[in-house]
Scaffold this motif. Structure first.
Motif, short mmCIF file in Angstrom:
data_model
loop_
_atom_site.label_atom_id
_atom_site.label_comp_id
_atom_site.label_asym_id
_atom_site.label_seq_id
_atom_site.Cartn_x
_atom_site.Cartn_y
_atom_site.Cartn_z
N GLU A 515 0.82 -1.20 0.00
CA GLU A 515 0.00 0.00 0.00
C GLU A 515 0.87 1.26 0.00
OE1 GLU A 515 -3.30 1.51 -0.77
OE2 GLU A 515 -3.62 -0.47 0.13
N ASP A 522 2.04 6.97 -6.66
CA ASP A 522 1.00 7.92 -7.06
C ASP A 522 1.35 9.35 -6.60
OD1 ASP A 522 -0.40 5.87 -8.18
OD2 ASP A 522 -1.77 5.62 -6.47
N LYS A 574 -5.96 2.82 5.59
CA LYS A 574 -6.61 2.00 4.58
C LYS A 574 -6.64 0.53 4.97
CE LYS A 574 -6.35 2.67 0.26
NZ LYS A 574 -5.86 2.72 -1.14
N ARG A 578 -9.88 -1.59 5.80
CA ARG A 578 -10.15 -2.74 4.95
C ARG A 578 -10.32 -4.01 5.78
NH1 ARG A 578 -6.83 -1.49 0.95
NH2 ARG A 578 -5.00 -2.53 1.80
N ARG A 609 -3.87 12.60 -5.61
CA ARG A 609 -4.00 11.28 -4.96
C ARG A 609 -4.72 11.39 -3.62
NH1 ARG A 609 -5.72 7.13 -4.45
NH2 ARG A 609 -4.68 5.14 -4.12
N SER A 612 -8.38 11.57 -4.41
CA SER A 612 -8.96 10.28 -4.79
C SER A 612 -9.01 9.32 -3.61
CB SER A 612 -8.17 9.67 -5.95
OG SER A 612 -6.83 9.41 -5.56
N LEU A 613 -8.04 9.44 -2.69
CA LEU A 613 -8.03 8.58 -1.50
C LEU A 613 -9.28 8.81 -0.67
CD1 LEU A 613 -4.36 8.66 -0.17
CD2 LEU A 613 -5.69 6.63 -0.72
N CYS A 614 -9.67 10.05 -0.54
CA CYS A 614 -10.85 10.37 0.25
C CYS A 614 -12.12 9.78 -0.38
CB CYS A 614 -10.99 11.88 0.40
SG CYS A 614 -9.69 12.61 1.43
N GLN A 615 -12.07 9.51 -1.70
CA GLN A 615 -13.20 8.85 -2.34
C GLN A 615 -13.13 7.34 -2.11
OE1 GLN A 615 -13.17 10.05 -6.44
NE2 GLN A 615 -13.37 12.25 -5.97
N GLU A 616 -11.90 6.80 -2.07
CA GLU A 616 -11.74 5.35 -1.84
C GLU A 616 -12.11 4.98 -0.40
OE1 GLU A 616 -7.78 4.26 -2.82
OE2 GLU A 616 -7.82 5.22 -4.79
N VAL A 617 -11.72 5.84 0.55
CA VAL A 617 -12.03 5.58 1.97
C VAL A 617 -13.06 6.62 2.39
CG1 VAL A 617 -11.08 5.32 4.29
CG2 VAL A 617 -9.66 4.79 2.29
#
Length: 651
Positions: A515, A522, A574, A578, A609, A612-617
């Motif tokens: 990770e 990124d 993350k 997860r 990045r 986008s991380l805030c959208q993934e988590v």
């Protein structure tokens, strides 16, 4: 017998440690209880912490002008929250400091003291796993801090009246709510220091100090990583470090004492060997010499016993003498008082019987009229004063009392004198017995010397050889001390805890490495092929062809260190979310990214990045304060941006 890895992973703690140490389970359980060594009863799960609103009010004092202000940053939500301004001194640092103050509980050192004085009230609304809370401070006329649950069935969690209790209350609440434990370490004096919530808060804030991989203190990195990764055995492994340090200090002190005894014994053994070498050939000794030697020892022991009794008997004699002197003085005082009473009474009778004819001063003769007045009103011919009536009954009673006192003190004196005589007799008898015993010892010693004249060398050699054996035993005691039960159990605890911690870390460490590597790539770290992260933890970047270049975190550039710290903390979040483990609440403050040597294109990659991380988590909330707000502008949602352009102030 060596223990296998499977042995350490099977069974309960007590069973595994008892097997590894060879000590009874009851002793192991007592050791664990006394040192409060325990695993977390439950695997920690992430508790989401989301800031919803920040507000503060007060009055700015600029030169002689006062400007009231009432500021609020509303509608905050998970995601990338941007705090930007085109120039310094627009309020970013102060606002970030207030937010950290409310969450951390301790005063914000980063806010200038004059600016801090402007702030009269501050509050923050935040959710903990969806439950709304509000923490607030009021500095008007003192200090007042509160934490309340503001949702349905709201309640006050704490209410305090000074900064110290506020910091302590925030620390207790956050540690308990986020399932965190204080981190212990040893200072330079070897004393244990407990690092509580303010130190752990470093895992939620990245400033401009990049010396530690997580947080602000390098010695705490290992404990913080294990804690936020959610390893149950991380806590006892850390605690045991300081338990064994304390045991080692105790052992070192005992070792120093043992070594001093051993060195003294070695010197004594060397002297005995010299004396043995100087002795001549052995002679023979008869039975009578051995018997006399035993008699001499017995007489010497008896002398020691009798001699030991003397000080107590002498003290008793001194006390008896003091008591006798006091009793005699009391008796003499009572006798003297009785004699003075009797003499005064006789003198009074004599003077009362006198019939003066004239004044003793001027020789003037007393007339018949004055004598008649004396007879009538009992006035004195000489001075004219009225003479009291003679109280014969009272004087008789006083005399009886004085006589009774004299008789009683006489009896006490007699008893005290008898006690003194008895004490003196006891001392005399004890001294006589000591003298007699000394005489017997001298006689037996002389007889023994005479009887063993031909065997002196043999006796002396036997004594010296026994003394030499004792000295050699003492000189080797420092090297042959057996392992204590405490040390054996502590060593076994370390084996069991670490093996179980490694078992917990397997898989998760590989996941963290992957990770972190993906995030760094990124973020714009070039030529990166893989990341190596061990459990210490030490982090290395592998760059170049097939990762031949190995770069430690401490040797990376300033810009890379920033991105590594962000990647490490975000990777912990993350992986924790997860897997449903860990203790990081998903909140991160990043202060002034790009202030060092990070290039614009790298900063842009970092911004994209993070967005986008805030959208993934979904529950991840990252606050970024920067002058390069235009680079982060597109990554942050408009609703959670606070930007001041030109000369505008944020608040």
């Amino acid at each position: 017998m060596a223990k296998t890895k499977a042995d350490l992973l099977q069974g309960s703690w007590v069973e595994a440690i008892a097997t590894a140490s060879g000590r009874p389970p009851g002793m192991v359980a007592d050791f664990l209880d006394r040192h409060d060594l325990r695993a977390q009863s439950l695997i920690p799960r992430p508790v989401d912490l989301t800031v919803r609103r920040v507000a503060m009010s007060g009055a700015k004092q600029i030169e002689e002008e006062t400007e009231p202000f009432d500021f609020a940053w509303d509608n905050l939500a998970p995601g990338l929250c941007l705090l930007g301004s085109g120039r310094n001194g627009r309020g970013k640092t102060a606002l970030f400091g207030v937010m950290r103050w409310l969450l951390r509980g301790t005063d914000p050192d980063e806010i200038p003291s004059d600016v801090l004085g402007w702030i009269h009230q501050a509050s923050m609304d935040f959710d903990l796993d969806g439950v709304p809370h509000r923490i607030a401070i009021d500095r008007r006329g003192g200090f007042h801090g509160t934490l309340t649950v503001t949702g349905a069935g709201g309640r006050t969690i704490f209410e305090v009246g000074d900064e110290t209790h506020f910091a302590s209350a925030v620390s207790d609440f956050m540690l308990r709510t986020l399932a965190l434990e204080p981190v212990t370490s040893l200072n330079k004096d070897g004393k244990t220091v407990h690092h509580r919530w303010p130190a752990l808060f470093g895992a939620f804030h990245i400033g401009t100090d990049y010396s530690a991989l997580i947080g602000d203190a390098v010695p705490l990195v290992n404990r913080m990583m294990n804690m936020f990764a959610g390893f149950p055995h991380a806590v006892p492994v850390g605690q045991l470090t300081y338990v064994t340090s304390g045991l080692k200090m105790d052992a070192d002190q005992e070792g120093q004492a043992s070594r001093a005894v051993a060195e003294h014994a070695k010197a004594r053994a060397d002297r005995i060997r010299v004396e043995l070498d100087a002795l001549g050939a052995k002679a023979t000794a008869g039975q009578s010499a051995a018997e006399l030697l035993a008699a001499m020892r017995e007489t010497s022991d008896e002398l020691a016993v009798r001699f030991a009794r003397l000080p107590g008997l002498r003290r008793a004699l001194t006390e008896a003498q003091d008591a006798a002197s006091a009793a005699k003085a009391e008796w003499n005082a009572d006798r003297l008082a009785l004699r003075h009473f009797q003499e005064d009474r006789e003198a009074s009778r004599i003077f009362r019987s006198m019939d003066p004819k004239c004044c003793p001063r001027c020789d003037q003769t007393f007339g018949a009229e004055r004598k008649e007045r004396e007879a009538a009103d009992h006035s004195c011919l000489v001075c004219g004063e009225v003479t009291p009536d003679e109280d014969e009954a009272g004087k008789a009673e006083a005399k009886a009392l004085l006589e009774a006192n004299e008789r009683a003190s006489a009896q006490v004196n007699a008893s005290a004198q008898e006690a003194e005589e008895r004490a003196r007799a006891a001392v005399d008898e004890a001294e006589a017995r000591v003298s007699e015993q000394e005489r017997k010892l001298a006689e037996v010693t002389a007889r023994q010397k005479a009887a063993s004249a031909g065997a002196a060398d043999l006796t002396r050699r036997a004594v010296l050889e026994a003394m030499l054996a004792d000295a050699e035993t003492d000189s080797g005691a420092a090297d042959s001390r057996p392992e204590t039960d405490e040390a054996a159990i502590a060593k076994a605890c370390d084996k069991v805890f670490r093996q179980r911690l490694r078992s917990e870390q397997e898989g998760i460490m590989e996941e963290l490495q992957a990770e972190i590597c993906a995030l760094l790539q990124d973020f714009g770290v070039t030529n990166l092929t893989r990341v190596e992260l061990n459990t210490t933890p030490h982090l290395f970047l592998r760059k170049g062809y097939q990762g031949r270049d190995r770069i430690a975190f401490g040797d990376a550039s300033i810009g890379e260190k920033l991105r590594i710290k962000i990647a490490f903390i975000v990777a912990l979040m993350k992986v924790g979310h997860r897997r449903g483990i860990g203790s990081h609440p998903g909140l991160l403050f990043i202060d002034t990214p790009g202030a060092q040597e990070t290039a614009d294109q790298d900063l842009a990659a970092l911004a994209r990045r993070l967005g986008s991380l805030c959208q993934e988590v979904p529950n991840l909330q990252i606050f970024v304060a920067t002058k390069e707000f235009d680079i982060f502008d597109t990554a942050a949602r408009p609703a959670i941006r606070l930007v001041a352009t030109g000369d505008d102030m944020l608040w």
